[in-house]
Design a protein around this motif. Sequence first.
Motif, PDB file in Angstrom:
ATOM      1  N   PHE A   1       0.697  -0.580  -0.251  1.00  0.00           N
ATOM      2  CA  PHE A   1       0.140  -0.285  -0.108  1.00  0.00           C
ATOM      3  C   PHE A   1       0.889   1.217  -0.143  1.00  0.00           C
ATOM      4  CE2 PHE A   1      -2.554   3.299   1.447  1.00  0.00           C
ATOM      5  CZ  PHE A   1      -3.889   2.863   0.996  1.00  0.00           C
ATOM      6  N   VAL A   2       0.457   2.494  -0.738  1.00  0.00           N
ATOM      7  CA  VAL A   2       1.404   3.315  -0.904  1.00  0.00           C
ATOM      8  C   VAL A   2       0.501   4.604  -0.615  1.00  0.00           C
ATOM      9  CG1 VAL A   2       3.018   4.401  -3.087  1.00  0.00           C
ATOM     10  CG2 VAL A   2       2.933   1.853  -3.249  1.00  0.00           C
ATOM     11  N   LYS A   3       1.019   5.443   0.053  1.00  0.00           N
ATOM     12  CA  LYS A   3       0.618   5.873   0.733  1.00  0.00           C
ATOM     13  C   LYS A   3       1.926   7.547   0.479  1.00  0.00           C
ATOM     14  CE  LYS A   3      -2.301   9.471   1.985  1.00  0.00           C
ATOM     15  NZ  LYS A   3      -3.369   9.954   1.107  1.00  0.00           N
ATOM     16  N   HIS A   4       1.959   8.806   0.039  1.00  0.00           N
ATOM     17  CA  HIS A   4       2.430  10.127   0.249  1.00  0.00           C
ATOM     18  C   HIS A   4       1.549  10.762   0.733  1.00  0.00           C
ATOM     19  CE1 HIS A   4       6.121   8.394  -1.981  1.00  0.00           C
ATOM     20  NE2 HIS A   4       4.836   7.443  -2.427  1.00  0.00           N
ATOM     21  N   GLU A   5       1.685  11.822   1.533  1.00  0.00           N
ATOM     22  CA  GLU A   5       0.499  12.255   2.605  1.00  0.00           C
ATOM     23  C   GLU A   5       1.280  13.880   2.938  1.00  0.00           C
ATOM     24  OE1 GLU A   5      -2.125  14.400   4.022  1.00  0.00           O
ATOM     25  OE2 GLU A   5      -2.070  12.260   2.933  1.00  0.00           O
ATOM     26  N   ARG A   6       1.154  14.914   2.063  1.00  0.00           N
ATOM     27  CA  ARG A   6       1.195  16.055   2.477  1.00  0.00           C
ATOM     28  C   ARG A   6       0.446  16.744   3.900  1.00  0.00           C
ATOM     29  NH1 ARG A   6       4.246  18.511  -1.189  1.00  0.00           N
ATOM     30  NH2 ARG A   6       4.365  17.715  -3.563  1.00  0.00           N
ATOM     31  N   PHE A   7       0.568  17.387   4.694  1.00  0.00           N
ATOM     32  CA  PHE A   7       0.614  18.431   6.117  1.00  0.00           C
ATOM     33  C   PHE A   7       0.006  17.154   6.825  1.00  0.00           C
ATOM     34  CE2 PHE A   7       1.792  21.299   3.564  1.00  0.00           C
ATOM     35  CZ  PHE A   7       0.974  21.501   2.520  1.00  0.00           C
ATOM     36  N   GLU A   8       0.599  16.458   6.975  1.00  0.00           N
ATOM     37  CA  GLU A   8      -0.165  15.321   8.189  1.00  0.00           C
ATOM     38  C   GLU A   8       0.341  15.682   9.280  1.00  0.00           C
ATOM     39  OE1 GLU A   8      -3.221  13.286   9.295  1.00  0.00           O
ATOM     40  OE2 GLU A   8      -2.989  12.373   7.455  1.00  0.00           O
ATOM     41  N   LYS A   9      -0.329  16.192  10.374  1.00  0.00           N
ATOM     42  CA  LYS A   9       1.045  16.281  11.072  1.00  0.00           C
ATOM     43  C   LYS A   9       1.068  15.173  11.976  1.00  0.00           C
ATOM     44  CE  LYS A   9       3.024  19.760   9.547  1.00  0.00           C
ATOM     45  NZ  LYS A   9       4.203  19.626   9.141  1.00  0.00           N
ATOM     46  N   PHE A  10      -0.027  14.228  12.880  1.00  0.00           N
ATOM     47  CA  PHE A  10      -0.121  13.741  13.954  1.00  0.00           C
ATOM     48  C   PHE A  10      -1.044  12.419  13.547  1.00  0.00           C
ATOM     49  CE2 PHE A  10      -2.622  12.722  18.366  1.00  0.00           C
ATOM     50  CZ  PHE A  10      -1.297  12.411  18.511  1.00  0.00           C
ATOM     51  N   ILE A  11      -0.909  11.696  13.595  1.00  0.00           N
ATOM     52  CA  ILE A  11      -1.191  10.230  13.166  1.00  0.00           C
ATOM     53  C   ILE A  11      -1.841   9.209  14.887  1.00  0.00           C
ATOM     54  CG2 ILE A  11      -1.598   7.609  11.983  1.00  0.00           C
ATOM     55  CD1 ILE A  11      -0.219   9.772  10.166  1.00  0.00           C
ATOM     56  N   PRO A  12      -2.516   9.098  15.189  1.00  0.00           N
ATOM     57  CA  PRO A  12      -3.360   8.545  16.326  1.00  0.00           C
ATOM     58  C   PRO A  12      -2.145   7.498  16.928  1.00  0.00           C
ATOM     59  CG  PRO A  12      -5.451   9.095  16.116  1.00  0.00           C
ATOM     60  CD  PRO A  12      -4.094  10.037  15.370  1.00  0.00           C
ATOM     61  N   TYR A  13      -2.814   6.476  17.597  1.00  0.00           N
ATOM     62  CA  TYR A  13      -2.889   5.474  18.339  1.00  0.00           C
ATOM     63  C   TYR A  13      -3.050   4.653  16.715  1.00  0.00           C
ATOM     64  CZ  TYR A  13       0.101   5.573  22.717  1.00  0.00           C
ATOM     65  OH  TYR A  13       0.971   5.760  23.447  1.00  0.00           O
ATOM     66  N   HIS A  14      -2.779   3.767  17.075  1.00  0.00           N
ATOM     67  CA  HIS A  14      -2.332   2.732  15.596  1.00  0.00           C
ATOM     68  C   HIS A  14      -2.257   1.791  15.774  1.00  0.00           C
ATOM     69  CE1 HIS A  14      -0.565   5.068  13.406  1.00  0.00           C
ATOM     70  NE2 HIS A  14      -0.162   4.370  11.911  1.00  0.00           N
ATOM     71  N   SER A  15      -2.527   0.666  14.496  1.00  0.00           N
ATOM     72  CA  SER A  15      -1.894  -0.762  14.127  1.00  0.00           C
ATOM     73  C   SER A  15      -2.064  -1.220  13.123  1.00  0.00           C
ATOM     74  CB  SER A  15      -1.004  -1.727  14.673  1.00  0.00           C
ATOM     75  OG  SER A  15      -2.834  -2.194  15.451  1.00  0.00           O
ATOM     76  N   HIS A  16      -1.071  -1.906  11.718  1.00  0.00           N
ATOM     77  CA  HIS A  16      -1.731  -2.240  11.001  1.00  0.00           C
ATOM     78  C   HIS A  16      -0.768  -4.147  10.363  1.00  0.00           C
ATOM     79  CE1 HIS A  16       1.554   0.456  10.150  1.00  0.00           C
ATOM     80  NE2 HIS A  16       1.184   0.979  10.059  1.00  0.00           N
ATOM     81  N   THR A  17      -1.617  -5.085   9.554  1.00  0.00           N
ATOM     82  CA  THR A  17      -0.930  -6.105   9.186  1.00  0.00           C
ATOM     83  C   THR A  17      -0.141  -5.571   8.736  1.00  0.00           C
ATOM     84  OG1 THR A  17      -2.870  -6.622   7.735  1.00  0.00           O
ATOM     85  CG2 THR A  17      -3.551  -7.359  10.373  1.00  0.00           C
ATOM     86  N   LYS A  18       0.637  -5.644   8.499  1.00  0.00           N
ATOM     87  CA  LYS A  18       1.960  -4.687   7.325  1.00  0.00           C
ATOM     88  C   LYS A  18       2.634  -4.354   7.851  1.00  0.00           C
ATOM     89  CE  LYS A  18      -0.292  -4.433   3.026  1.00  0.00           C
ATOM     90  NZ  LYS A  18      -1.519  -5.330   2.992  1.00  0.00           N
ATOM     91  N   GLY A  19       4.138  -4.226   7.274  1.00  0.00           N
ATOM     92  CA  GLY A  19       5.086  -3.872   7.712  1.00  0.00           C
ATOM     93  C   GLY A  19       5.131  -1.821   7.444  1.00  0.00           C
TER      94      GLY A  19
END
Length: 261
Positions: free
Chosen positions: A18-36
């Motif tokens: 999964f590819v994601k290039h994100e501008r201006f995202e400053k805070f990503i709260p607690y999370h997890s995922h099944t991918k590295g």
Amino acid sequence: MSLIASLPEIDTLSSSVFVKHERFEKFIPYHSHTKGQLSYVEGGLAYLQVNDKKYVIPAKHYFWVPQGVTHVLKIGHSGTVLRSLFFYTHDDDSHPFYSEVGIYPINDLLLEMIKYSESWYGHINPGEDQFLFLSVIKNILPEISNKRLPIALPFSENERIKPILDYLLLHISDSHSLQSIGYEFGISERSLSRLFQQTLATSFLQYLKLLRITRSIELMLQTDLSMNEIAYEVGYGSLSAFSEVFMQLTNSRPSDFKKHF
């Protein structure tokens, strides 16, 4: 779509990248995922919190978070783009790299490969031309990621120690000891020492070293202070004393570390 909004989608296809290039995202709260997760913050400092540790991610460094590891990501004001690749995990047992959180200096090859994927978004599946390119990135990570940044600051929300940690950060340039901090908070030296070991799994003096070196890295990236000024700002009486501790914790002289940026 922001990365936060994309989080549920990341895990829907286990064999994809999964590819994601994100501008201006400053805070990503607690999370997890099944991918590295492989991420590079373009333009500045970031902070990664994993369980009971906080990692400083300097400019020109990337980080790896293994599958299933809950984490928080905060990007400093100078950061402009969060470039992330979330990888399938069926081959993660091929190398220990994929099972450990790590911060590493980026090289030109990896940086250009990550940037090359900038126009892609979402799931890239086996059989697609882009998938082979992305799988090469994952495969070379253990080989190129051999200079891990060893700084991780212990962290705790324990109500007894949190005010002490806040005080140390606020007064980082002062001289501190178990005796002085114990007096400030009405705790015996023995009890204070035990509190650090029980909540942070480290000694008071080791925590103070880590705090000061972490703060010095921030100052290197965020200010124009000289190395002498940074040494005094984080509580060292001389550049040589600061340099010795910096070398001990990062395997690099502060001047060499700063040159990398």
